[in-house]
Design a protein around this motif. Sequence first.
Motif, short mmCIF file in Angstrom:
data_model
loop_
_atom_site.label_atom_id
_atom_site.label_comp_id
_atom_site.label_asym_id
_atom_site.label_seq_id
_atom_site.Cartn_x
_atom_site.Cartn_y
_atom_site.Cartn_z
N ALA A 23 50.31 43.77 43.39
CA ALA A 23 50.09 43.53 41.97
C ALA A 23 48.68 43.06 41.63
O ALA A 23 48.17 43.34 40.55
N THR A 24 48.03 42.33 42.53
CA THR A 24 46.76 41.71 42.18
C THR A 24 45.94 41.38 43.43
O THR A 24 46.41 41.49 44.54
N THR A 25 44.72 40.96 43.19
CA THR A 25 43.85 40.45 44.24
C THR A 25 43.40 39.06 43.85
O THR A 25 42.91 38.85 42.75
N VAL A 26 43.57 38.10 44.76
CA VAL A 26 43.16 36.72 44.52
C VAL A 26 41.88 36.49 45.32
O VAL A 26 41.85 36.69 46.53
N THR A 27 40.82 36.08 44.62
CA THR A 27 39.53 35.82 45.26
C THR A 27 39.19 34.35 45.06
O THR A 27 39.23 33.85 43.94
N VAL A 28 38.86 33.66 46.17
CA VAL A 28 38.56 32.24 46.11
C VAL A 28 37.26 31.96 46.86
O VAL A 28 37.17 32.20 48.05
#
Length: 57
Positions: A23-28
């Motif tokens: 569903a998504t990409t999490v970038t930290v």
Amino acid sequence: MQQGFQQVRQRGSHVVMQKRTEATTVTVPVPLHDEIRIGTLQSIIRQSGLPRELFEH
């Protein structure tokens, strides 16, 4: 790879971790300093979507 995150790049004293799902990409962004300010740590925890307990030791 920790908790599904992997390092995608590093520039100077900061590393960018990323977790991809269908569903998504999490970038930290994570600073590689000995001590991190509390506000910065809280932001990292919030952006990662991981439980706070994983950051305590």
